[in-house]
Design a protein around this motif. Structure first.
Motif, mmCIF file in Angstrom:
data_model
loop_
_atom_site.group_PDB
_atom_site.id
_atom_site.type_symbol
_atom_site.label_atom_id
_atom_site.label_comp_id
_atom_site.label_asym_id
_atom_site.label_seq_id
_atom_site.Cartn_x
_atom_site.Cartn_y
_atom_site.Cartn_z
ATOM 1 N N GLN A 107 0.813 -1.154 0.035
ATOM 2 C CA GLN A 107 -0.187 -0.066 0.017
ATOM 3 C C GLN A 107 0.698 1.255 -0.040
ATOM 4 O O GLN A 107 2.046 1.398 0.597
ATOM 5 C CB GLN A 107 -0.863 0.119 1.076
ATOM 6 N N THR A 108 0.407 2.324 -0.766
ATOM 7 C CA THR A 108 1.151 3.541 -0.476
ATOM 8 C C THR A 108 0.109 4.581 -0.585
ATOM 9 O O THR A 108 -1.144 4.377 -0.912
ATOM 10 C CB THR A 108 2.100 3.635 -1.935
ATOM 11 N N GLN A 109 0.580 6.074 -0.661
ATOM 12 C CA GLN A 109 -0.090 7.195 -0.778
ATOM 13 C C GLN A 109 0.027 7.701 -1.817
ATOM 14 O O GLN A 109 1.143 7.959 -2.257
ATOM 15 C CB GLN A 109 -0.022 8.133 0.479
ATOM 16 N N VAL A 110 -1.062 8.395 -2.677
ATOM 17 C CA VAL A 110 -0.785 9.279 -3.806
ATOM 18 C C VAL A 110 -1.515 10.707 -3.418
ATOM 19 O O VAL A 110 -2.487 10.620 -3.150
ATOM 20 C CB VAL A 110 -1.331 8.605 -5.143
ATOM 21 N N GLY A 111 -0.661 11.835 -3.604
ATOM 22 C CA GLY A 111 -0.880 13.018 -3.432
ATOM 23 C C GLY A 111 -0.717 13.672 -2.071
ATOM 24 O O GLY A 111 0.041 13.030 -1.322
ATOM 25 N N ALA A 112 -1.104 15.086 -1.991
ATOM 26 C CA ALA A 112 -0.434 15.931 -0.974
ATOM 27 C C ALA A 112 -1.076 15.267 0.528
ATOM 28 O O ALA A 112 -0.322 15.511 1.331
ATOM 29 C CB ALA A 112 -0.601 17.277 -1.124
ATOM 30 N N VAL A 113 -2.406 14.961 0.575
ATOM 31 C CA VAL A 113 -3.053 14.350 1.831
ATOM 32 C C VAL A 113 -3.060 12.988 1.885
ATOM 33 O O VAL A 113 -3.506 12.288 1.155
ATOM 34 C CB VAL A 113 -4.315 15.074 1.696
ATOM 35 N N SER A 114 -2.617 12.473 2.936
ATOM 36 C CA SER A 114 -2.483 11.278 3.468
ATOM 37 C C SER A 114 -4.050 10.602 4.085
ATOM 38 O O SER A 114 -4.135 11.016 5.401
ATOM 39 C CB SER A 114 -1.505 10.663 4.055
ATOM 40 N N ASP A 115 -4.915 10.174 3.462
ATOM 41 C CA ASP A 115 -6.234 9.874 3.956
ATOM 42 C C ASP A 115 -6.691 8.353 3.224
ATOM 43 O O ASP A 115 -5.977 8.208 2.360
ATOM 44 C CB ASP A 115 -7.238 10.865 4.091
ATOM 45 N N GLU A 116 -7.897 8.094 3.310
ATOM 46 C CA GLU A 116 -8.404 6.923 2.677
ATOM 47 C C GLU A 116 -8.408 7.193 1.303
ATOM 48 O O GLU A 116 -8.330 6.351 0.500
ATOM 49 C CB GLU A 116 -9.831 6.637 3.224
#
Length: 604
Positions: free
Chosen positions: A292-301
């Motif tokens: 799993q990773t995060q895409v974009g400036a905000v880390s949320d669901e």
């Protein structure tokens, strides 16, 4: 005459120029050959021995590059003994003795050591004590890997009119994995050892009851390996169990191995952990393998994304794009080579099962129908085996595993694995599956976009089915290294080498100037090296005895050595090309070298 001429030549060194001296040395070498051939030198007097020694010293001093070797010419044991201790090996370009293959048995540890020692594969982050499940490819490994991928692409894409290429992104829209079923069902069964905190894949642990004449005494549990190692470990555990029960010396009944996932809850309370030797394993539970990773400036669901666990979904997502732009008609295929990532519970067996790996896949789209797919599936089985043999896999180490019953995915019509006998056992190397139209149907429903096809010949619209030949680059690399590793005997001397097929060998040719201190010779060799390196990866090696340089090339799998000697620049403008596997040498004119090597390496 031979003795007198040799002594005269020694005295004339100070008054004759080098070219004249070399001509006389070559003449005396030919004379010596004839004397041996006619059995005139069955025994050697002290004067003859002295003359031969002087001739050998002169040939070394003046760098006379010939096939002169007393060892080859001698007719008696006296001459052979003399020659073995005095031959000037650094300029001895004689043909090597006949190759005698030796039986080879190696362990996985030896393969890992070989890969690190020769710059093929390193543990990732090695200076920080590594990082489990990740590996780096060194100078030879990166070249070998590139050649393997190029060979696959050329075989299945470039040389076929019905397959086109694709390079999709590693991160897809997260809805992709919901539609494909990976988000809910892409998992492996996992167990933990409550005492050692070690984690295992439950389908890679095997347990068996320990019985004596039918009486159940306990259980053994071993990790997946080759049959010999698993049996050895199980016997060791059974012996310890019998000893603890004061039944030492009794013989246990034959083992009946099952995967740990088949154990009942009652049996799990008695099965020992491989780590602690006690029944401390948890019940199996599912573990999702996607990173799993995060895409974009905000880390949320809403920013959650995943590194792709396979390359196939990128092909299905682009089915319509490729169909409308490539002018292809069904049946046709889309091929892709790319990275995939799986958070393996227990990465093991070197690069066979790692967390970052590369896949080479084709999705070959075909019309629907139970009478259609079997022929296409059979054709891809044959083509896949032909490719594996084409790149140098040993056929005697290959096998087939047909999936049936529970082993077959719920959506698949058929699946057959090509297996390979690795040092740790026979395992899957490549899978060829008839996947039906499951994936395109799922993405049609998930995206709301139509992924059907109108068949002009059949006058009907349908969602195509597909055949999927899938091959891991890293697994194929390991299989090729295991296939190529060989030992033989050349003239009584043991030799270790890698017999890579020339088309995938990391170094195709090694250029060897006979000596490095003669500018005229070195410049000719360097010019040839520059020409060859425009086409292939070529190595320059000018230091050490010629025999030692041959061995260095053999060890890294270089199929051909090209030696530039004095005859090249003074007589015939030709070079000696030596074959790695047979050690045979041929003399080839300089202007024919590229065409000769091209046919041997590229096949044309």
């Amino acid at each position: 005459n031979f003795v007198g001429s040799t002594h005269s030549l020694l005295l004339c060194q100070s008054t004759w120029h080098d070219g004249k001296i070399r001509i006389w040395i070559q003449f005396l070498i030919q004379t010596f050959r004839k004397l041996v051939h006619l059995s005139i030198l069955n025994t050697m007097t002290s004067r003859t021995t002295s003359s031969v020694m002087m001739l050998m010293i002169l040939s070394s001093r003046y760098h006379v590059a010939s096939s002169f070797s007393v060892r080859n010419l001698a007719a008696s044991s006296t001459i052979r003994l003399f020659a073995s201790t005095t031959t000037p090996e650094e300029t001895d370009t004689k043909p090597e003795p006949k190759v005698k293959p030796l039986p080879v048995k190696y362990t996985m540890d030896e393969i890992v050591s070989l890969c690190k020692r020769r710059g093929i594969i390193f543990q990732s982050s090695d200076i920080y004590n590594g990082y489990s499940g990740f590996y780096d490819y060194g100078p030879l490994g990166s070249e070998l890997k590139k050649n393997v991928k190029d060979a696959w692409w050329k075989y299945f894409v470039t040389r076929r009119e019905d397959v086109v290429g694709l390079d999709s992104s590693i991160i897809h829209n997260p809805k992709t994995w919901k539609s494909s079923g990976h988000l809910d069902g892409f998992s492996d069964p996992m167990v933990d050892c409550k005492e050692t905190k070690l984690r295992y894949r439950a389908d890679q642990l095997f347990f068996s009851p320990v019985k004596v004449e039918g009486e159940l005494l306990g259980f053994v549990c071993v990790q997946e390996a080759n049959d010999e190692d698993m049996m050895k470990d199980a016997k060791k555990q059974a012996k310890a169990l019998l000893k603890s029960l004061d039944r030492k010396g009794e013989n246990a009944d034959p083992f009946e191995f099952k995967e740990l996932v088949e154990a009942t809850e009652e049996e799990m309370g008695k099965i020992p952990s491989p780590g602690s030797g006690k029944p401390t394993l948890t019940m199996p539970r599912d573990f999702n393998l996607m990173f799993q990773t995060q895409v974009g400036a905000v880390s949320d669901e809403s920013s959650v994304a995943y590194l792709r666990p396979e390359t196939a979904q990128g092909i299905f997502l682009n089915f319509k794009n490729v169909l409308t732009t490539s002018r292809q008609k069904i049946p046709f295929g889309i091929a892709q080579i790319g990275k995939a990532f799986r958070n393996e519970i227990t990465p093991r067996n070197f690069i066979f099962r790692s967390r970052e790996f590369e896949q080479m896949e084709v999705e070959y789209f075909i019309p629907p129908g139970d009478d259609v797919w079997p022929d296409f599936h059979k054709k891809w089985l044959d083509d896949s085996k032909a490719f594996l043999l084409h790149v140098g896999l040993r056929e005697d180490l290959m096998g087939w595993d047909v999936h049936e019953g529970d082993k077959l995915a719920h959506y698949a019509q058929a699946c057959t694995d090509v297996t390979f006998k690795f040092p740790f056992g026979e395992q899957e190397l490549m899978g060829i599956a008839a996947r039906g139209n499951y994936d395109l149907t799922q993405h049609t429903e998930g995206s709301g976009k139509k992924l059907d096809y109108y068949d002009e010949e059949r006058k009907e619209k349908y969602i195509p089915h597909c055949i999927e030949p899938s091959l891991g680059v890293d697994r194929l690399m390991l299989a090729l290294i295991c296939s190529a590793y060989a030992e033989d005997e050349v003239g009584g001397e043991k030799r270790s080498l890698l017999k890579f097929d020339p088309k995938i060998a990391p170094i195709k040719v090694s250029v060897l100037p006979l000596v490095k201190n003669k500018e005229a010779l070195v410049s000719v060799a360097r010019e040839l090296f520059d020409k060859l390196s425009m086409r292939w990866n070529v190595q320059w090696d000018a230091s050490g005895a010629i025999g030692r340089r041959y061995r260095r090339a053999d060890e890294v799998g270089t199929p051909f050595c090209v030696t530039v000697d004095f005859e090249t620049i003074e007589q015939d403008n030709a070079v000696t090309i030596r074959d790695r596997d047979t050690t045979e040498q041929v003399r080839i004119p300089m202007d024919e070298v590229i065409s000769y090597l091209s046919k041997a390496i590229d096949g044309y």
